[in-house]
Write an enzyme that holds these catalytic residues in place. Structure first.
Site, PDB file in Angstrom:
ATOM      1  N   THR A  56       0.826  -1.210   0.000  1.00 30.27           N
ATOM      2  CA  THR A  56       0.000   0.000   0.000  1.00 30.27           C
ATOM      3  C   THR A  56       0.864   1.265   0.000  1.00 30.27           C
ATOM      4  O   THR A  56       0.610   2.192  -0.786  1.00 30.27           O
ATOM      5  CB  THR A  56      -0.919   0.018   1.247  1.00 30.27           C
ATOM      6  OG1 THR A  56      -1.341  -1.311   1.519  1.00 30.27           O
ATOM      7  CG2 THR A  56      -2.109   0.923   1.048  1.00 30.27           C
ATOM      8  N   THR A 102      -7.538   2.566   1.150  1.00 30.43           N
ATOM      9  CA  THR A 102      -8.518   1.851   1.966  1.00 30.43           C
ATOM     10  C   THR A 102      -8.231   0.359   1.969  1.00 30.43           C
ATOM     11  O   THR A 102      -7.713  -0.177   0.983  1.00 30.43           O
ATOM     12  CB  THR A 102      -9.949   2.090   1.430  1.00 30.43           C
ATOM     13  OG1 THR A 102     -10.875   1.385   2.252  1.00 30.43           O
ATOM     14  CG2 THR A 102     -10.114   1.612  -0.007  1.00 30.43           C
ATOM     15  N   HIS A 103      -8.582  -0.283   3.097  1.00 33.05           N
ATOM     16  CA  HIS A 103      -8.516  -1.750   3.156  1.00 33.05           C
ATOM     17  C   HIS A 103      -9.937  -2.325   3.150  1.00 33.05           C
ATOM     18  O   HIS A 103     -10.120  -3.512   3.423  1.00 33.05           O
ATOM     19  CB  HIS A 103      -7.802  -2.198   4.434  1.00 33.05           C
ATOM     20  CG  HIS A 103      -6.348  -1.810   4.507  1.00 33.05           C
ATOM     21  ND1 HIS A 103      -5.486  -1.953   3.452  1.00 33.05           N
ATOM     22  CD2 HIS A 103      -5.603  -1.306   5.527  1.00 33.05           C
ATOM     23  CE1 HIS A 103      -4.269  -1.544   3.819  1.00 33.05           C
ATOM     24  NE2 HIS A 103      -4.315  -1.148   5.061  1.00 33.05           N
ATOM     25  N   SER A 133       4.234 -11.097   5.907  1.00 36.97           N
ATOM     26  CA  SER A 133       4.488  -9.677   6.180  1.00 36.97           C
ATOM     27  C   SER A 133       3.610  -9.197   7.338  1.00 36.97           C
ATOM     28  O   SER A 133       4.066  -8.476   8.227  1.00 36.97           O
ATOM     29  CB  SER A 133       4.201  -8.865   4.904  1.00 36.97           C
ATOM     30  OG  SER A 133       4.424  -7.509   5.126  1.00 36.97           O
ATOM     31  N   TYR A 198       1.646  -6.778  -7.074  1.00 39.18           N
ATOM     32  CA  TYR A 198       2.900  -6.418  -6.389  1.00 39.18           C
ATOM     33  C   TYR A 198       4.082  -7.034  -7.132  1.00 39.18           C
ATOM     34  O   TYR A 198       5.097  -6.378  -7.379  1.00 39.18           O
ATOM     35  CB  TYR A 198       2.830  -6.937  -4.950  1.00 39.18           C
ATOM     36  CG  TYR A 198       4.076  -6.753  -4.108  1.00 39.18           C
ATOM     37  CD1 TYR A 198       4.164  -5.700  -3.199  1.00 39.18           C
ATOM     38  CD2 TYR A 198       5.148  -7.644  -4.184  1.00 39.18           C
ATOM     39  CE1 TYR A 198       5.300  -5.539  -2.395  1.00 39.18           C
ATOM     40  CE2 TYR A 198       6.277  -7.490  -3.399  1.00 39.18           C
ATOM     41  CZ  TYR A 198       6.353  -6.443  -2.499  1.00 39.18           C
ATOM     42  OH  TYR A 198       7.475  -6.293  -1.715  1.00 39.18           O
ATOM     43  N   SER A 233      11.783   2.881  -5.326  1.00 37.16           N
ATOM     44  CA  SER A 233      12.411   1.576  -5.065  1.00 37.16           C
ATOM     45  C   SER A 233      12.360   1.344  -3.558  1.00 37.16           C
ATOM     46  O   SER A 233      12.235   2.296  -2.773  1.00 37.16           O
ATOM     47  CB  SER A 233      13.867   1.579  -5.540  1.00 37.16           C
ATOM     48  OG  SER A 233      14.638   2.395  -4.669  1.00 37.16           O
ATOM     49  N   ARG A 262      10.114  -3.776   5.488  1.00 37.69           N
ATOM     50  CA  ARG A 262      10.826  -4.898   6.092  1.00 37.69           C
ATOM     51  C   ARG A 262      11.833  -5.450   5.090  1.00 37.69           C
ATOM     52  O   ARG A 262      12.991  -5.100   5.107  1.00 37.69           O
ATOM     53  CB  ARG A 262       9.804  -5.956   6.540  1.00 37.69           C
ATOM     54  CG  ARG A 262      10.341  -7.075   7.418  1.00 37.69           C
ATOM     55  CD  ARG A 262       9.249  -8.100   7.719  1.00 37.69           C
ATOM     56  NE  ARG A 262       8.740  -8.749   6.526  1.00 37.69           N
ATOM     57  CZ  ARG A 262       9.122  -9.937   6.081  1.00 37.69           C
ATOM     58  NH1 ARG A 262      10.000 -10.633   6.754  1.00 37.69           N
ATOM     59  NH2 ARG A 262       8.605 -10.454   4.975  1.00 37.69           N
TER      60      ARG A 262
END
Ligand code: A3P
Length: 299
Positions: A56, A102-103, A133, A198, A233, A262
């Site tokens: 996101t 939004t989720h 994740s 992704y 990036s 992460r």
């Protein structure tokens, strides 16, 4: 029989979970749903819809750069424009065109979205990588101001996965999320969502940026797509987010908590799932996909 929310908490979710319209939600967010459907929107609002941990932050920054027409970081973190986190009045302050993330599921979204035919970009990520994740975030995350060592999820990876794949986590099932957003054009009469993966962004970000820009009717000179990809990036965006951006809307975690940036890799799930876990996860996903092929009106 326990609810999905109760199962989640029994497995180790360390926040109060409740059921809202059949979906597990954090209790702190539950009241937001009462007014969500009638939220005012603007014709030029752009939505970024994702299941948590799908990239996101990455996609939101890219969309901001596309709209700005240059590879310049947005001043704030994405939470400044989080539809279900910020109040109607707070979002009123955001200048147009707003890039709201939004989720939520399609059926939870403001009704005006469909009437105004706002642009929606949906980013999907390998569900197993999302699970990893998510676990890494919530099992290490300690909110600033919270008690030391009280992470958001206190169980093991096995505990986490068994409830995650059954939708016993805040925001419900990742499988339902992906399927319901995929079905939007069938349910809302041809409504067009720009679907992005992704993994495709990882492979060739500039091409995906161009696709998003074209969907938004914001064509840019070719070199800009490359510049935006470079600025966003993993390394550059992590640095900008942690060192350059205004931190007002960055949810503060205690020192040592894991951050939003992460590893930024595709396929890390292979280091976490056993063969049996991977097979069970695939079976559950397949079943959900079959169920969602029987299309039910979303509202
Ligand atoms: P990992 O935990 O696998 O590293 P969200 O923004 O939806 O919370 O998603 C966070 C995930 O996206 C994290 O995944 C994070 O590292 C990854 N991510 C963030 N920015 C990225 C970028 N520029 N490129 C690749 N992955 C990125």
């Amino acid at each position: 029989m326990s609810t999905l929310a109760e199962r989640g908490m029994a497995a180790g979710w360390n926040i109060q979970l409740v059921m809202v319209d059949g979906v597990v939600e954090a209790e702190d967010f539950a009241d937001k749903f009462e007014t969500m459907k009638s939220r005012p929107l603007r014709e030029d609002d752009i939505f970024l819809a994702t299941y948590p941990k799908s990239g996101t932050h990455w996609a939101w920054e890219i969309l901001n750069m596309i709209v700005a027409g240059k590879a310049e970081y947005a001043k704030h973190w994405q939470n400044s424009a989080w539809l279900e986190y910020r109040t109607e009045e707070e979002l009123e302050e955001v200048t147009s065109p707003r890039i709201l993330h939004t989720h939520l599921l399609p059926r939870q979204m403001p009704e005006l979205l469909w009437q105004l035919e706002c642009k929606v970009v949906y980013v999907e990520r390998n569900a197993k990588d999302c699970a990893v994740s998510s676990f890494c975030q919530v099992s290490q995350q300690v909110w600033e101001g919270g008690s030391p060592q009280q992470s958001t999820f206190t169980g093991s990876w096995d505990d986490f996965l068994s409830v995650y794949q059954d939708g016993c986590a805040p925001l419900g099932s990742i499988f339902d999320h992906v399927n319901e957003w995929k079905n939007v054009s069938d349910v809302y009469d041809g409504f067009e969502v720009c679907s992005v993966k992704y993994e495709d962004m990882k492979q060739d970000c500039a091409t995906e940026i161009k696709r998003m820009a074209e969907y938004l009717d914001r064509h840019l000179p070719e070199e800009k797509y490359q510049e935006i990809a470079e600025a966003c990036s993993f390394k550059n965006l992590k640095h900008a987010s942690e060192k350059i951006k205004d931190q007002t809307f960055h949810v503060a975690w205690q020192e040592g908590s894991s951050g939003y940036f992460r590893k930024g890799q595709a396929g890390d799930w292979k280091n976490w799932f056993t063969v049996a876990q991977s097979e069970e996860f695939d079976q559950k996903y397949e079943l959900k996909c079959r169920e969602s092929a029987i299309k039910v009106p979303l509202c």
